[in-house]
Design a protein around this motif. Structure first.
Motif, mmCIF file in Angstrom:
data_model
loop_
_atom_site.group_PDB
_atom_site.id
_atom_site.type_symbol
_atom_site.label_atom_id
_atom_site.label_comp_id
_atom_site.label_asym_id
_atom_site.label_seq_id
_atom_site.Cartn_x
_atom_site.Cartn_y
_atom_site.Cartn_z
ATOM 1 N N ILE A 739 44.752 -20.525 7.532
ATOM 2 C CA ILE A 739 44.254 -21.714 8.244
ATOM 3 C C ILE A 739 43.372 -21.233 9.396
ATOM 4 C CG2 ILE A 739 44.891 -23.772 9.575
ATOM 5 C CD1 ILE A 739 47.738 -23.416 8.384
ATOM 6 N N GLY A 740 42.254 -21.860 9.574
ATOM 7 C CA GLY A 740 41.461 -21.415 10.708
ATOM 8 C C GLY A 740 40.131 -22.122 10.808
ATOM 9 N N GLU A 741 39.419 -21.767 11.863
ATOM 10 C CA GLU A 741 38.046 -22.260 12.003
ATOM 11 C C GLU A 741 37.259 -21.314 12.874
ATOM 12 O OE1 GLU A 741 39.327 -25.886 14.552
ATOM 13 O OE2 GLU A 741 37.189 -25.503 14.954
ATOM 14 N N VAL A 742 35.985 -21.283 12.660
ATOM 15 C CA VAL A 742 35.073 -20.500 13.493
ATOM 16 C C VAL A 742 33.842 -21.372 13.726
ATOM 17 C CG1 VAL A 742 33.971 -19.356 11.515
ATOM 18 C CG2 VAL A 742 33.957 -18.242 13.773
ATOM 19 N N ASN A 743 33.370 -21.382 14.971
ATOM 20 C CA ASN A 743 32.242 -22.248 15.303
ATOM 21 C C ASN A 743 31.119 -21.446 15.942
ATOM 22 O OD1 ASN A 743 33.662 -24.787 14.653
ATOM 23 N ND2 ASN A 743 35.005 -24.090 16.295
ATOM 24 N N GLY A 744 29.889 -21.749 15.553
ATOM 25 C CA GLY A 744 28.728 -21.175 16.234
ATOM 26 C C GLY A 744 28.217 -19.858 15.687
ATOM 27 N N LEU A 745 28.753 -19.388 14.524
ATOM 28 C CA LEU A 745 28.193 -18.166 13.946
ATOM 29 C C LEU A 745 26.786 -18.453 13.446
ATOM 30 C CD1 LEU A 745 31.187 -16.594 11.933
ATOM 31 C CD2 LEU A 745 30.330 -15.979 14.209
ATOM 32 N N LYS A 746 25.966 -17.398 13.369
ATOM 33 C CA LYS A 746 24.575 -17.596 12.952
ATOM 34 C C LYS A 746 24.348 -17.006 11.569
ATOM 35 C CE LYS A 746 21.288 -18.691 15.184
ATOM 36 N NZ LYS A 746 20.547 -18.025 16.284
ATOM 37 N N ALA A 747 23.353 -17.562 10.871
ATOM 38 C CA ALA A 747 22.940 -17.025 9.566
ATOM 39 C C ALA A 747 21.429 -16.856 9.562
ATOM 40 C CB ALA A 747 23.352 -17.989 8.453
ATOM 41 N N GLN A 748 20.951 -15.897 8.742
ATOM 42 C CA GLN A 748 19.511 -15.707 8.614
ATOM 43 C C GLN A 748 18.860 -17.047 8.226
ATOM 44 O OE1 GLN A 748 18.477 -12.331 6.203
ATOM 45 N NE2 GLN A 748 19.814 -10.941 7.352
ATOM 46 N N GLY A 749 17.700 -17.244 8.833
ATOM 47 C CA GLY A 749 17.029 -18.545 8.651
ATOM 48 C C GLY A 749 17.229 -19.391 9.894
ATOM 49 N N GLY A 750 18.047 -18.870 10.833
ATOM 50 C CA GLY A 750 18.266 -19.578 12.096
ATOM 51 C C GLY A 750 19.255 -20.722 11.962
ATOM 52 N N PHE A 751 20.242 -20.561 11.087
ATOM 53 C CA PHE A 751 21.261 -21.601 10.921
ATOM 54 C C PHE A 751 22.475 -21.274 11.783
ATOM 55 C CE2 PHE A 751 18.839 -23.576 7.750
ATOM 56 C CZ PHE A 751 18.319 -22.588 6.924
ATOM 57 N N GLU A 752 23.001 -22.321 12.435
ATOM 58 C CA GLU A 752 24.231 -22.160 13.210
ATOM 59 C C GLU A 752 25.321 -22.856 12.415
ATOM 60 O OE1 GLU A 752 25.228 -23.558 17.566
ATOM 61 O OE2 GLU A 752 23.570 -22.097 17.537
ATOM 62 N N VAL A 753 26.422 -22.173 12.182
ATOM 63 C CA VAL A 753 27.399 -22.663 11.212
ATOM 64 C C VAL A 753 28.801 -22.724 11.803
ATOM 65 C CG1 VAL A 753 28.347 -22.283 8.896
ATOM 66 C CG2 VAL A 753 25.994 -21.571 9.406
ATOM 67 N N ASP A 754 29.459 -23.877 11.630
ATOM 68 C CA ASP A 754 30.877 -24.038 11.974
ATOM 69 C C ASP A 754 31.648 -24.137 10.665
ATOM 70 O OD1 ASP A 754 30.020 -26.550 14.507
ATOM 71 O OD2 ASP A 754 29.668 -24.379 14.400
#
Ligand code: FUC
Length: 799
Positions: A739-754
């Motif tokens: 169980i978990g969550e992570v917020n604000g990681l980045k991906a190539q292409g300039g995407f911010e992902v939660d």
């Protein structure tokens, strides 16, 4: 899979509100390193530069990118060990070997004929640097120099009585160290931070009774210092050794105390505080160093330190603290992570590290270690500072291991692996300043050493523009250094879309490519372009002539980093719509490069030929650069090569690989790229169980910070990947984190992902476009193409 676009701001508000509130619920100790006893400041450091000091590895690090502190938190005699990022002995030197280019063709011929012994002898005679090079990693007294301690600030209260209710912490939420204890019926507190906006250490001492604060401060360092008082300041200054018999770098630190009631007085060696209700200590430091070839000096350190301290002492303490927190949290708060049902936070951090060796399970400690890596990067690498070195910016010695330099055959690169994916792109910028500053001296090396165009560096560099090979061929002839370090340029662009940055760094990429166009030669057997004479970083093989060798033609690592450089240069030319003869030549050369090969045992070959290994469990895995951090090999695009890479990894570990902190940290990312969640987790366990100090500093041993940065990047790589043209959610989620969550990681292409998951399954992902508008999202083999508007958040759910 179901895609929902939530245009109504209310909905987004609801989502956001629920996330943040839930976060706040967890214990206030969630993001703190804390302890029930101080680090013992009365224990002397070992005079041996390579020997770790156990008490120092209990002290707590603070940093504003250039000023670094290690706070011991001791009661009667406090020690705050001081660092300033540019405190380097040594000076600019000439190390390029003018006889190298004459011998090159002969060495290549010997290597193509399999005469490794002669080739190695000739390489050691003609290709290594002239002069002492890095002094075999002990360069404090040679021109290469060494990153050194600035010194120590001692705070003695003149008591030898006991104390109780002791507690100290480093709070990652606001980058503040706090200490509290009771002594003789008085409760004392200390709060210490290093402010980037005010360029100063600020340390406040308070007590719950009036007139109880009395202590004497002094500053010193093991050598080359003097102290004196001036304008109600205690000043420590001096010059470091230039490695040639004279004075090199000039430095200065200034200390001032401001008290509420009581008195403050200065002597030439002390600041004396008596009977104050509250005291704030201010410290500023600087040197005459400037990262600018060929002089590397000229900074007005005397004026700077004076202005910084005089400007800061007049500001209210709360304002200084708020300004610091605002600047720091603007970076730190971008990413949050929750892997736990939130246990163990009530156990002191040093005890948890000990317990982990037995339990190998403490998800919250993993959370803490993840955020600690981000904290250390923010604290040791801010825009405009020098990049984080082998020890970040923290060293307590005159001779620091490996000179605390910038090793480019994995270490400085690993320092920056977390920068983009954990949303700290600005912390990457000092690395690019360093790379840019190496072009000029690197052009000289390319010309003098090899008669080549462009610029080149080898496996080590320092703050004095060192670009020559090392002093021993076995590790010093790593010619892939400039290609590897340049891969960070493409990385930064792919995550930010910053075209001005790409335009600024284009000549750097072009120059590096021009060097390799001249350097590569055709292998007479295959006609393929190969790099050499060169090493697979620091690794050896048994040559057909029975000799133990390191030098060969076409070591896989060099081939891979040059491939990465060429493809990044072609991509940059397209992005900037630039045409030139170099890119034309590179487009041809990249297709002629000898590529990765699979050996008869199914492993990826480390060298162009299947040589028996001297050390099957070697710490470097340089021939797997293409799997991570590179992209030439991936499960998605080259499954056969990825399978061979897995075989190589398993074989390395089976023979004792991953035995240094950084090496085990690298394995986390390697296995994550192979979607091997449990193996990635095992490598993470190895770092925590074997290579982590009481203050969570990574260990080679000795202390070496790349393990911290590599681990944070590895954990991110288990949760999100974007190197193969897709945004892959939860590619390597271990069963221990159901169980978990992570917020604000980045991906190539300039995407911010939660990302949110439950029972090991993705629940939802929120994707915010900050640059590109099309993304291929991948989860468990299924793919979905999304079209997003910039700054619009899209929710991706699994139904
Ligand atoms: C390289 C590595 C060592 C160490 C040094 C700083 O030489 O092989 O393990 O990390 O860098």
């Amino acid at each position: 899979m179901k895609i929902k676009r939530h245009l109504s701001s209310l909905f987004i508000m609801l989502v956001l509100f629920s996330c943040t509130n839930e976060k706040k619920e967890t214990s206030s100790k969630a993001l703190k390193l804390w302890y029930n006893q101080p680090a013992d400041a009365t224990v002397k450091d070992s005079p041996d530069g390579w020997k770790d000091d156990p008490e120092w590895l209990k002290a707590l690090p603070l940093g504003n990118g250039s000023l670094g502190l290690m706070v011991f938190g001791d009661v009667n005699k406090e020690r705050i060990q001081l660092n300033e990022e540019s405190m380097w002995s040594g000076s600019v030197d000439v190390n390029d070997n003018p006889v190298a280019k004459e011998a090159q063709a002969k060495i290549r011929q010997l290597l193509f004929e399999g005469k490794y012994k002669e080739a190695t002898e000739l390489t050691n005679k003609t290709q290594i640097c002239i002069g002492k090079g890095s002094g075999r990693g002990n360069g404090a007294e040679v021109p290469f120099g060494c990153f050194q301690t600035l010194g120590d600030l001692w705070i003695e209260n003149g008591k030898n009585t006991g104390y109780e209710n002791y507690y100290r912490e480093l709070d990652l939420n606001d980058a503040v160290v706090r200490v509290r204890y009771s002594q003789e019926g008085v409760n004392f507190q200390r709060e210490i931070f290093t402010s980037q906006p005010d360029q100063a250490m600020v340390a406040r001492f308070t007590a719950d009774k009036k007139g109880q604060i009395s202590f004497k401060c002094s500053m010193d360092r093991p050598e080359r210092f003097k102290t004196y008082s001036e304008n109600n300041q205690l000043v420590m200054s001096g010059a470091l050794f230039d490695g040639k018999g004279g004075n090199g770098l000039q430095y200065m630190a200034r200390l001032k105390a401001v008290s509420k009631n009581g008195s403050v007085s200065y002597t030439d060696s002390t600041v004396i505080v008596e009977n104050a209700d509250e005291v704030v200590l201010f410290l500023t430091a600087s040197t005459d160093y400037v990262l600018s070839y060929p002089e590397y000096k000229g900074r007005g350190y005397v004026k700077i330190t004076n202005e910084n301290i005089e400007n800061t002492i007049n500001k209210p303490y709360q304002e200084l603290l708020d300004t610091h927190k605002k600047e720091y949290q603007a970076y730190f708060n971008r990413v949050s992570i929750d892997l736990t049902p939130g246990n163990n936070v009530n156990i002191p951090t040093d005890q948890r590290v000990i317990d982990f060796k037995k339990t190998k399970s403490d998800p919250h400690l993993v959370e803490l270690l993840f955020q600690y890596g981000r904290y250390l990067l923010i604290s040791s690498s801010r825009p405009g500072t020098l990049p984080a070195n082998l020890q970040g910016i923290w060293a307590n010695k005159i001779q620091t291991p490996w000179n605390g330099d910038y090793h480019t055959d994995v270490n400085v690169e690993m320092n920056y692996w977390p920068a983009e994916v954990t949303n700290l792109s600005e912390m990457h910028l000092p690395l690019f300043d360093l790379i840019e500053s190496l072009v000029k001296p690197g052009e000289k090396t390319a010309q003098v050493q090899y008669g080549n165009k462009g610029w080149v560096i080898h496996p080590i560099t320092n703050v004095w523009g060192y670009t020559s090979p090392g002093e021993m061929a076995s590790w010093g002839m790593h010619t892939g250094g400039s290609a590897w370090i340049c891969s960070h340029i493409g990385e930064h662009y792919l995550f930010t879309g910053d075209k001005d940055f790409l335009r600024r760094m284009y000549p750097v990429l072009k120059g590096a490519s021009e060097f390799y166009l001249d350097w590569l030669v055709a292998d007479p057997k295959t006609g393929k372009l190969v790099s050499g004479p060169a090493v697979s970083p620091e690794n050896s093989f048994i040559a057909p002539d029975g000799s133990r060798s390191q030098i060969s033609m076409g070591p896989t690592h060099d081939q891979q980093v040059i491939w990465q450089l060429f493809s990044d240069f072609i991509f940059a030319s397209e992005e900037l719509e630039l045409e030139n003869t170099t890119v034309q030549e590179v487009k041809q050369a990249i297709n002629l490069l000898a590529g990765p090969q699979i050996g008869s045992d199914g492993r990826l070959m480390e060298w162009a030929e299947e040589f028996p290994e001297v050390e099957p469990g070697h710490r470097h895995i340089s021939h797997l650069f293409a799997l991570h951090p590179g992209r030439q090999i991936s499960l998605e695009n080259t499954p056969e090569l990825a399978k061979a890479a897995q075989k190589s990894l398993d074989y390395r570990i089976a023979n004792g690989g991953g035995h240094t902190g950084w090496s085990a940290a690298w394995l986390i990312s390697q296995y994550a790229r192979l979607n091997q969640a449990e193996k990635a987790k095992e490598s993470l366990n190895t770092v925590l169980a074997k290579s982590t100090s009481p203050n969570l500093f990574g260990l080679h041993p000795p202390f070496q910070m790349d393990a911290n940065f590599g681990t944070t990047a590895g954990i991110a790589e288990m949760l999100i990947q974007s190197h193969d043209g897709t945004v892959h959610l939860l590619p390597a989620l271990p069963s221990e984190w159901p169980i978990g969550e992570v917020n604000g990681l980045k991906a190539q292409g300039g995407f911010e992902v939660d990302i949110k998951w439950h029972n090991g399954e993705l629940v939802s992902a929120h994707i915010l476009s900050k640059w590109q508008n099309k993304v291929i999202v991948k989860y468990k083999g299924a793919k979905e193409i999304l079209h997003l508007n910039t700054n619009e958040k899209t929710v991706f759910e699994v139904k």
